[in-house]
Every structure is written in structure tokens, then in C-alpha cells.
Design a protein around this motif. Structure first.
Motif, PDB file in Angstrom:
ATOM      1  N   UNK A 137      -5.013   6.143  -0.537  1.00 29.95           N
ATOM      2  CA  UNK A 137      -4.162   4.960  -0.683  1.00 29.95           C
ATOM      3  C   UNK A 137      -4.210   4.423  -2.101  1.00 29.95           C
ATOM      4  N   UNK A 138      -3.039   3.937  -2.541  1.00 30.30           N
ATOM      5  CA  UNK A 138      -2.933   3.139  -3.758  1.00 30.30           C
ATOM      6  C   UNK A 138      -2.495   1.740  -3.342  1.00 30.30           C
ATOM      7  N   UNK A 139      -3.100   0.745  -3.970  1.00 28.61           N
ATOM      8  CA  UNK A 139      -2.735  -0.648  -3.683  1.00 28.61           C
ATOM      9  C   UNK A 139      -2.185  -1.292  -4.952  1.00 28.61           C
ATOM     10  N   UNK A 168       6.056  12.801   1.238  1.00 32.26           N
ATOM     11  CA  UNK A 168       4.897  12.897   0.334  1.00 32.26           C
ATOM     12  C   UNK A 168       4.037  11.640   0.345  1.00 32.26           C
ATOM     13  N   UNK A 169       4.603  10.535   0.826  1.00 30.07           N
ATOM     14  CA  UNK A 169       3.807   9.304   0.916  1.00 30.07           C
ATOM     15  C   UNK A 169       4.395   8.393   1.983  1.00 30.07           C
ATOM     16  N   UNK A 170       3.602   7.408   2.387  1.00 34.06           N
ATOM     17  CA  UNK A 170       4.043   6.389   3.348  1.00 34.06           C
ATOM     18  C   UNK A 170       3.872   5.032   2.670  1.00 34.06           C
ATOM     19  N   UNK A 171       4.935   4.228   2.658  1.00 34.79           N
ATOM     20  CA  UNK A 171       4.852   2.893   2.065  1.00 34.79           C
ATOM     21  C   UNK A 171       4.614   1.855   3.152  1.00 34.79           C
ATOM     22  N   UNK A 172       3.623   1.013   2.943  1.00 34.91           N
ATOM     23  CA  UNK A 172       3.358  -0.106   3.852  1.00 34.91           C
ATOM     24  C   UNK A 172       3.544  -1.392   3.034  1.00 34.91           C
ATOM     25  N   UNK A 199       0.867  -1.187   0.000  1.00 35.12           N
ATOM     26  CA  UNK A 199       0.000   0.000   0.000  1.00 35.12           C
ATOM     27  C   UNK A 199       0.903   1.236   0.000  1.00 35.12           C
ATOM     28  N   UNK A 200       0.560   2.218  -0.812  1.00 33.19           N
ATOM     29  CA  UNK A 200       1.227   3.519  -0.724  1.00 33.19           C
ATOM     30  C   UNK A 200       0.173   4.547  -0.365  1.00 33.19           C
ATOM     31  N   UNK A 201       0.442   5.222   0.751  1.00 30.71           N
ATOM     32  CA  UNK A 201      -0.509   6.167   1.311  1.00 30.71           C
ATOM     33  C   UNK A 201      -0.037   7.570   0.923  1.00 30.71           C
ATOM     34  N   UNK A 202      -0.721   8.192  -0.022  1.00 28.89           N
ATOM     35  CA  UNK A 202      -0.302   9.510  -0.505  1.00 28.89           C
ATOM     36  C   UNK A 202      -0.907  10.614   0.353  1.00 28.89           C
ATOM     37  N   UNK A 203      -0.076  11.590   0.715  1.00 29.72           N
ATOM     38  CA  UNK A 203      -0.585  12.788   1.394  1.00 29.72           C
ATOM     39  C   UNK A 203      -1.172  13.684   0.305  1.00 29.72           C
ATOM     40  N   UNK A 204      -2.479  13.900   0.343  1.00 25.85           N
ATOM     41  CA  UNK A 204      -3.105  14.737  -0.689  1.00 25.85           C
ATOM     42  C   UNK A 204      -3.490  16.117  -0.159  1.00 25.85           C
ATOM     43  N   UNK A 205      -3.183  16.367   1.139  1.00 26.05           N
ATOM     44  CA  UNK A 205      -3.435  17.686   1.726  1.00 26.05           C
ATOM     45  C   UNK A 205      -2.212  18.052   2.570  1.00 26.05           C
ATOM     46  N   UNK A 206      -1.083  18.375   1.876  1.00 20.04           N
ATOM     47  CA  UNK A 206       0.200  18.500   2.580  1.00 20.04           C
ATOM     48  C   UNK A 206       0.225  19.569   3.673  1.00 20.04           C
ATOM     49  N   UNK A 207      -0.642  20.576   3.598  1.00 22.70           N
ATOM     50  CA  UNK A 207      -0.641  21.627   4.625  1.00 22.70           C
ATOM     51  C   UNK A 207      -1.469  21.275   5.845  1.00 22.70           C
ATOM     52  N   UNK A 208      -2.100  20.130   5.837  1.00 26.09           N
ATOM     53  CA  UNK A 208      -2.996  19.777   6.948  1.00 26.09           C
ATOM     54  C   UNK A 208      -2.205  19.414   8.206  1.00 26.09           C
ATOM     55  N   UNK A 209      -2.740  19.760   9.375  1.00 25.48           N
ATOM     56  CA  UNK A 209      -2.086  19.447  10.656  1.00 25.48           C
ATOM     57  C   UNK A 209      -1.738  17.966  10.762  1.00 25.48           C
ATOM     58  N   UNK A 210      -2.602  17.100  10.241  1.00 26.60           N
ATOM     59  CA  UNK A 210      -2.386  15.656  10.379  1.00 26.60           C
ATOM     60  C   UNK A 210      -1.192  15.185   9.548  1.00 26.60           C
TER      61      UNK A 210
END
Ligand code: ZN
Length: 231
Positions: free
Chosen positions: A167-169, A141-145, A124-135
């Protein structure tokens, strides 16, 4: 620093050796460890009286983190009522992974919250699509699982107020994995990663997301909510 209560149904870890090998002290303990650097944390589980969510506990909780899967139906409707009331009054709620089907999440969304899934241990690749968000603070730019369960669209939830992760799978599916909502004064974050047989809550970037999400979902002072006839 927020006062966090982590709720876990705590079944798989006690009934399934494969899960116990990944989360020997329960998913709630691993989540508590992830949050403890920045927040004060306590835990609650299904088997406790009131599922560990008495009025006193809820009143002193800023953010409730929820992990459930096989025992959603065993959660008492009175407890769901109380949690809903607290969220509307300002308590934050973070619903993790299979908690898309938790009674409290479905109640607050008002939709089926259904989705597609496939347990194949793919990437799974978890893309940040709101880079300015507090979370997203401090993330790349992404997290790989490397091993994950697939969740696919359509995800039957209301349109999120902000979408922080997609997420992209490797099977080609995509999923809205980080959804922000407001209900009453409360902030709600749905976060997809976290299947019980993969050590996803040990991942340092995922742990950062969890800490950030608690900070984002914490109540703010705001202005009083007053309703009814006005003199
Ligand atoms: Zn799962």
C-alpha cells in the motif's frame, strides 16, 4: 468451493453508531455476502459459546477469516490453541486489518506484529506486486481506496513467503498489505484493508481479493504429516 467460517468480535457495530451506519448487520455479514458467490459460508462471533469455534466447527472449516480489534484479549487461550492446531493441520487463516494484533495471528507469527497507524481518512493505493499470484486473479495493477486508515512500516512480522500487495498512502507511507505465510500445512494471508468506519468490504475489488484469498488458503490433500519415532 471452500467451507469458510468468518469470525468477528462484533463489538464496534453494536456500540458505535458511526460503525453501525457502515456495517448495520456486522462486518461478518458483509464479509459473508462478499464470499457467498464462490464459497459456502457461516459466521461465528465472540459472544457465542467457544466464540462460535467449537471443535466441530473448526473440523469442518477449510478457511477461517478473522476480524478483531478492541477485544483481542477476551479471546480464550484454549480457542487460540485449537485454531493454531487446525492451521498447522491444514486449515487456512485470513487475518484482516486490525487482526494483526489478534492472539492467533501473533501466536502464528511469533513477533509483536506492531505497526504505525493514523486514522485520517486519506487515500490508499494498493499495488499488486505479485501479479501472477492466485490472490491477484482478475485484478488491475492497483486498487484505489478513497478513504482509508493509514498503516505504516515497520510492520513487525516475519518476512512473508510471498508479498502480494504493497500500500501507498497519501501521507507518503508504505505498508506490506498482503502477506502470505505457511505454518505447518496451513496457509495464512494477512490482508490490511478494512477499517470499521469505512465501507471497504463493500468495494468490489476488495471482495474479489477476499474470494481469491479463500481459494488460495484452502487446504490441499498433500501428504500425511507423521512425526515421532520411526520403526
Ligand atoms: Zn482500523
Amino acid at each position: 468451493m471452500a467451507a469458510v467460517t468468518i469470525w468477528n468480535e462484533y463489538r464496534h457495530e453494536r456500540e458505535d453508531d458511526e460503525v453501525a451506519a457502515v456495517y448495520p448487520d456486522g462486518i461478518h455479514t458483509t464479509l459473508a455476502d462478499a464470499l457467498a458467490d464462490e464459497h459456502t459460508v457461516r459466521t461465528a462471533t465472540l459472544e457465542e459459546p467457544d466464540h462460535g469455534l467449537s471443535d466441530d466447527v473448526l473440523e469442518s472449516t477449510d478457511v477461517l477469516v478473522w476480524w478483531g480489534h478492541e477485544a483481542h484479549d477476551e479471546v480464550d487461550d484454549e480457542v487460540v490453541d485449537r485454531v493454531q492446531e487446525r492451521v498447522l493441520a491444514g486449515m487456512g487463516l485470513i487475518a484482516l486489518h486490525s487482526s494483526h494484533y489478534a492472539k492467533i495471528f501473533k501466536r502464528l507469527m511469533g513477533t509483536s506484529c506492531s505497526l504505525q497507524y493514523r486514522e485520517d481518512g486519506g487515500t490508499e493505493r494498493l499495488w499488486v506486486v505479485d501479479p501472477g499470484h492466485r490472490i491477484a486473479d482478475g485484478l488491475g495493477e492497483s486498487i484505489d481506496l478513497p478513504r482509508s486508515e493509514m498503516y505504516g512500516e515497520p510492520f513487525d512480522v516475519p518476512e512473508p513467503d510471498r508479498l502480494v500487495f504493497v500500500s501507498w498512502f497519501e501521507g507518503g507511507e508504505v505498508f506490506r498489505s498482503g502477506c502470505c505465510y505457511r505454518r505447518g500445512s496451513g496457509r495464512i494471508f494477512y490482508f490490511r484493508p478494512g477499517h470499521e468506519t469505512y465501507p471497504i468490504y463493500e468495494n468490489e475489488e476488495i471482495r474479489r481479493v477476499l474470494r481469491n484469498a479463500v481459494a488460495w488458503a484452502s487446504p490441499t490433500d498433500g501428504s500425511p504429516r507423521t512425526f515421532g519415532q520411526r520403526e
